[in-house]
Design an enzyme around this catalytic site. Sequence first.
Site, mmCIF file in Angstrom:
data_model
loop_
_atom_site.group_PDB
_atom_site.id
_atom_site.type_symbol
_atom_site.label_atom_id
_atom_site.label_comp_id
_atom_site.label_asym_id
_atom_site.label_seq_id
_atom_site.Cartn_x
_atom_site.Cartn_y
_atom_site.Cartn_z
ATOM 1 N N LYS A 71 4.701 5.270 -1.054
ATOM 2 C CA LYS A 71 4.902 6.720 -1.162
ATOM 3 C C LYS A 71 6.314 7.141 -0.765
ATOM 4 O O LYS A 71 6.851 8.115 -1.315
ATOM 5 C CB LYS A 71 3.847 7.460 -0.330
ATOM 6 C CG LYS A 71 2.447 7.371 -0.933
ATOM 7 C CD LYS A 71 1.402 8.086 -0.110
ATOM 8 C CE LYS A 71 0.061 8.143 -0.838
ATOM 9 N NZ LYS A 71 -0.530 6.833 -1.137
ATOM 10 N N GLY A 119 0.801 -1.214 0.000
ATOM 11 C CA GLY A 119 0.000 0.000 0.000
ATOM 12 C C GLY A 119 0.836 1.268 0.000
ATOM 13 O O GLY A 119 1.818 1.400 -0.734
ATOM 14 N N SER A 120 0.457 2.215 0.845
ATOM 15 C CA SER A 120 1.063 3.547 0.806
ATOM 16 C C SER A 120 2.493 3.616 1.316
ATOM 17 O O SER A 120 3.105 4.692 1.267
ATOM 18 C CB SER A 120 0.189 4.542 1.575
ATOM 19 O OG SER A 120 -0.944 4.886 0.801
ATOM 20 N N VAL A 121 3.044 2.522 1.788
ATOM 21 C CA VAL A 121 4.491 2.502 2.025
ATOM 22 C C VAL A 121 5.215 2.853 0.722
ATOM 23 O O VAL A 121 6.318 3.396 0.728
ATOM 24 C CB VAL A 121 4.941 1.126 2.565
ATOM 25 C CG1 VAL A 121 6.448 1.048 2.699
ATOM 26 C CG2 VAL A 121 4.280 0.849 3.923
#
Length: 372
Positions: free
Chosen positions: A64, A60-62
Amino acid sequence: MRNPLDPAALDAAIEDVHRAGVPGLFAEVRDGEEVWRGAAGVADVATGRPVTADMRHRVGSVTKTFVAAAVLRLVEGGRIALDAPIGRYLPELVPGARGEAITVRMLINHTSGLAEFLPYAYPSLKGMPVVADTGPQSLEDHRFTRFDPVELIGMGVAAPAVGTPGGAPGVYSNTNYLLLARLLEEVTGTEAERHITREVIERAGLRDTTFPTGPHIEGPHSRLYEAWFGMIDPPRDHSVCDMSYAGPAASLISTVADLNRFYRLLLAGEIVSPSSLARMRRVGPVISQDGRPIDYGLGLHPMEGAEPGAFWGHGGTVWGGGTLAMIRADGERQMAVAVNLQRWNRIDSSGRPTPHPVDDALARFHRLALYG
């Protein structure tokens, strides 16, 4: 004072999270050269296949942090100006005065004021962030939908603004990071996923970290069970899913070992320069996707529950999966943990998620992993 790892206590704590209701989870905890890897529960509730600590996982947003690092490396090379307006690079995506007001930095730290596109791409999520006003049907309807990133960005740009450019608090939005991916492509002439792979993933020597090439996770992995706050009962497997709904903002596949290696090298100044790392750690107030106030830097933020500034990292969720990676500021103590259930909390009469034993069990595991 150093608190060495306690393998028996970590084994018991991760097992407690499984007993509290997560089908399966796995983690790696490091203290200097000491390493503990553990897993508890099952990767498949139908067959009883166990989870193992080396499994690949949608993080997921890791993702980013990887995107931010790729952008900052181009800033270091003089190819992107951090405080330049995004309209200078992508005038067709963020046109007019808005494109002149929103800078690259504002995209990275979520202070652009651009809205989240997900409730517009997934109609049953239109009630976000009020969970009780949402439903899970769109998750199934769009399981294999191939989204166009330009269309997703357009949804976020066309939606009512959630703040003024540079204003505080910022509001967390995946629209920002899809724009950053397009920025990477505009400047380098290379697909964003390929550029991030070459400049960040391969630079860090990550052998099990890739962007997806289809709806399946390649290699050993767990199924991912989505409960959507008790509205999917029993939780449904969403491990097979077209991740174009997240794109380079949140689609990366990795392992807990690779994530720990990445954050260790990042904080050591081996991915971006020390001055860029200092920029990443300069934070301001942001409202998270679940409505909580957090401090956020450039793709990196101090983690809740730790001493202020003591631990840094990022969390991430996808349909059915969750990941959290944290590292102490001195780079010595760190943890990465992956779970194969999401949104396990049910909704109370006021429409808010209720506490669940998983929350306390995970918090206990995090404390033990980080502080001993």
